[in-house]
Design a protein around this motif. Structure first.
Motif, PDB file in Angstrom:
ATOM      1  N   UNK A  26       2.390 -11.147   1.037  1.00  0.00           N
ATOM      2  CA  UNK A  26       3.771 -10.959   0.593  1.00  0.00           C
ATOM      3  C   UNK A  26       4.188 -12.091  -0.344  1.00  0.00           C
ATOM      4  N   UNK A  27       3.862 -13.321   0.002  1.00  0.00           N
ATOM      5  CA  UNK A  27       4.195 -14.467  -0.838  1.00  0.00           C
ATOM      6  C   UNK A  27       3.577 -14.314  -2.227  1.00  0.00           C
ATOM      7  N   UNK A  28       2.322 -13.884  -2.264  1.00  0.00           N
ATOM      8  CA  UNK A  28       1.633 -13.676  -3.543  1.00  0.00           C
ATOM      9  C   UNK A  28       2.385 -12.647  -4.395  1.00  0.00           C
ATOM     10  N   UNK A  29       2.707 -11.509  -3.798  1.00  0.00           N
ATOM     11  CA  UNK A  29       3.377 -10.449  -4.559  1.00  0.00           C
ATOM     12  C   UNK A  29       4.783 -10.863  -5.004  1.00  0.00           C
ATOM     13  N   UNK A  30       5.517 -11.549  -4.147  1.00  0.00           N
ATOM     14  CA  UNK A  30       6.853 -12.019  -4.532  1.00  0.00           C
ATOM     15  C   UNK A  30       6.766 -13.031  -5.671  1.00  0.00           C
ATOM     16  N   UNK A  31       5.763 -13.904  -5.624  1.00  0.00           N
ATOM     17  CA  UNK A  31       5.562 -14.878  -6.696  1.00  0.00           C
ATOM     18  C   UNK A  31       5.259 -14.170  -8.010  1.00  0.00           C
ATOM     19  N   UNK A  32       4.412 -13.157  -7.955  1.00  0.00           N
ATOM     20  CA  UNK A  32       4.083 -12.379  -9.158  1.00  0.00           C
ATOM     21  C   UNK A  32       5.312 -11.649  -9.704  1.00  0.00           C
ATOM     22  N   UNK A  33       6.084 -11.023  -8.818  1.00  0.00           N
ATOM     23  CA  UNK A  33       7.265 -10.266  -9.248  1.00  0.00           C
ATOM     24  C   UNK A  33       8.341 -11.174  -9.836  1.00  0.00           C
ATOM     25  N   UNK A  34       8.545 -12.344  -9.233  1.00  0.00           N
ATOM     26  CA  UNK A  34       9.549 -13.269  -9.778  1.00  0.00           C
ATOM     27  C   UNK A  34       9.037 -13.891 -11.077  1.00  0.00           C
ATOM     28  N   UNK A  35       7.767 -14.212 -11.136  1.00  0.00           N
ATOM     29  CA  UNK A  35       7.190 -14.782 -12.360  1.00  0.00           C
ATOM     30  C   UNK A  35       7.214 -13.810 -13.523  1.00  0.00           C
ATOM     31  N   UNK A  36       7.120 -12.525 -13.241  1.00  0.00           N
ATOM     32  CA  UNK A  36       7.147 -11.490 -14.282  1.00  0.00           C
ATOM     33  C   UNK A  36       8.568 -10.996 -14.556  1.00  0.00           C
ATOM     34  N   UNK A  37       9.546 -11.628 -13.937  1.00  0.00           N
ATOM     35  CA  UNK A  37      10.968 -11.289 -14.099  1.00  0.00           C
ATOM     36  C   UNK A  37      11.306  -9.856 -13.693  1.00  0.00           C
ATOM     37  N   UNK A  38      10.647  -9.362 -12.629  1.00  0.00           N
ATOM     38  CA  UNK A  38      10.994  -8.062 -12.072  1.00  0.00           C
ATOM     39  C   UNK A  38      12.032  -8.191 -10.963  1.00  0.00           C
ATOM     40  N   UNK A  39      12.033  -9.338 -10.288  1.00  0.00           N
ATOM     41  CA  UNK A  39      13.039  -9.611  -9.261  1.00  0.00           C
ATOM     42  C   UNK A  39      13.521 -11.051  -9.416  1.00  0.00           C
ATOM     43  N   UNK A  40      14.716 -11.296  -8.931  1.00  0.00           N
ATOM     44  CA  UNK A  40      15.289 -12.645  -8.918  1.00  0.00           C
ATOM     45  C   UNK A  40      15.301 -13.167  -7.495  1.00  0.00           C
ATOM     46  N   UNK A  41      15.178 -14.467  -7.366  1.00  0.00           N
ATOM     47  CA  UNK A  41      15.229 -15.098  -6.052  1.00  0.00           C
ATOM     48  C   UNK A  41      16.409 -16.060  -6.036  1.00  0.00           C
ATOM     49  N   UNK A  42      17.120 -16.083  -4.914  1.00  0.00           N
ATOM     50  CA  UNK A  42      18.284 -16.953  -4.755  1.00  0.00           C
ATOM     51  C   UNK A  42      18.086 -17.759  -3.482  1.00  0.00           C
ATOM     52  N   UNK A  43      17.977 -19.074  -3.641  1.00  0.00           N
ATOM     53  CA  UNK A  43      17.785 -19.956  -2.485  1.00  0.00           C
ATOM     54  C   UNK A  43      19.017 -20.830  -2.316  1.00  0.00           C
ATOM     55  N   UNK A  44      19.690 -20.659  -1.173  1.00  0.00           N
ATOM     56  CA  UNK A  44      20.873 -21.462  -0.857  1.00  0.00           C
ATOM     57  C   UNK A  44      20.862 -21.807   0.619  1.00  0.00           C
ATOM     58  N   UNK A  45      21.059 -23.092   0.898  1.00  0.00           N
ATOM     59  CA  UNK A  45      21.179 -23.571   2.284  1.00  0.00           C
ATOM     60  C   UNK A  45      20.056 -23.070   3.181  1.00  0.00           C
ATOM     61  N   UNK A  46      18.843 -23.100   2.687  1.00  0.00           N
ATOM     62  CA  UNK A  46      17.703 -22.700   3.492  1.00  0.00           C
ATOM     63  C   UNK A  46      17.525 -21.200   3.642  1.00  0.00           C
ATOM     64  N   UNK A  47      18.354 -20.405   2.967  1.00  0.00           N
ATOM     65  CA  UNK A  47      18.244 -18.949   3.029  1.00  0.00           C
ATOM     66  C   UNK A  47      17.785 -18.450   1.663  1.00  0.00           C
ATOM     67  N   UNK A  48      16.720 -17.672   1.663  1.00  0.00           N
ATOM     68  CA  UNK A  48      16.185 -17.103   0.434  1.00  0.00           C
ATOM     69  C   UNK A  48      16.448 -15.609   0.428  1.00  0.00           C
ATOM     70  N   UNK A  49      17.039 -15.131  -0.644  1.00  0.00           N
ATOM     71  CA  UNK A  49      17.325 -13.705  -0.795  1.00  0.00           C
ATOM     72  C   UNK A  49      16.729 -13.230  -2.111  1.00  0.00           C
ATOM     73  N   UNK A  50      16.318 -11.959  -2.115  1.00  0.00           N
ATOM     74  CA  UNK A  50      15.690 -11.368  -3.288  1.00  0.00           C
ATOM     75  C   UNK A  50      16.557 -10.239  -3.833  1.00  0.00           C
ATOM     76  N   UNK A  51      16.639 -10.176  -5.178  1.00  0.00           N
ATOM     77  CA  UNK A  51      17.490  -9.212  -5.854  1.00  0.00           C
ATOM     78  C   UNK A  51      16.741  -8.582  -7.025  1.00  0.00           C
ATOM     79  N   UNK A  52      17.121  -7.370  -7.350  1.00  0.00           N
ATOM     80  CA  UNK A  52      16.636  -6.730  -8.563  1.00  0.00           C
ATOM     81  C   UNK A  52      17.234  -7.466  -9.750  1.00  0.00           C
TER      82      UNK A  52
END
Length: 164
Positions: A26-52
């Motif tokens: 899962x980490x690999x695929x999320x890294x690929x998707x965020x690196x390719x700008x298919x999804x955005x990641x938001x990290x705040x106060x120890x909580x990570x959320x993923x968005x289109x």
């Protein structure tokens, strides 16, 4: 990517459960998707959320708060009533004032809610009124991104922990 698009603001652990992938895969695929700008990641106060990437930053700012039932109830109340004091909010959503204060502070910091002095005939009181900054945007985001059953389970658990 489809799960992230259907569940904006989804957390990593929720993705693990829904995909049945191992942690590393899962980490690999999320890294690929965020690196390719298919999804955005938001990290705040120890909580990570993923968005289109289709979701605006204004919407992501609100989504992260409406995923929580207490924040969502506060926002819905403020939209409905225009303005409320902390004690009115606590009474109407049936939460302790300290709990409401904590959530209000997060909403204030995110510039979703504003605080203004309470005055009557030019006399200012210690209590403050709370209002939603952009009611139309908040209502649009709430109606567009309805809570999933998994969010409901997570919120129930978080509320139990908060009450301990």
């Amino acid at each position: 990517m489809n799960i992230v698009e259907r569940n904006p603001g989804i957390r990593y652990r929720e993705l693990l459960r829904l995909t049945n992938l191992s942690n590393g895969v899962l980490t690999y695929h999320l890294t690929e998707l965020t690196g390719s700008n298919f999804i955005n990641v938001d990290r705040k106060r120890g909580v990570t959320r993923y968005y289109s990437v289709q979701i605006s930053s204004e919407e992501t700012r609100i989504i992260s708060h409406i995923k929580n039932r207490v924040s969502r109830n506060i926002l819905l109340l403020l939209v409905e009533r225009d303005s409320c004091t902390l004690s009115e909010i606590a009474t109407l959503i049936n939460k302790a004032p300290s709990t409401v204060s904590w959530y209000l502070q997060r909403l204030l910091n995110a510039n979703i809610v504003k605080r203004r002095p309470m005055s009557l005939d030019g006399v200012y009181y210690k209590s403050k009124f709370y209002d939603v900054v952009d009611k139309i945007l908040v209502l649009r985001v709430i109606s567009k991104y309805i809570e999933s059953p998994l969010d409901n389970v997570v919120n129930n658990y978080l509320e139990m922990v908060e009450e301990l």
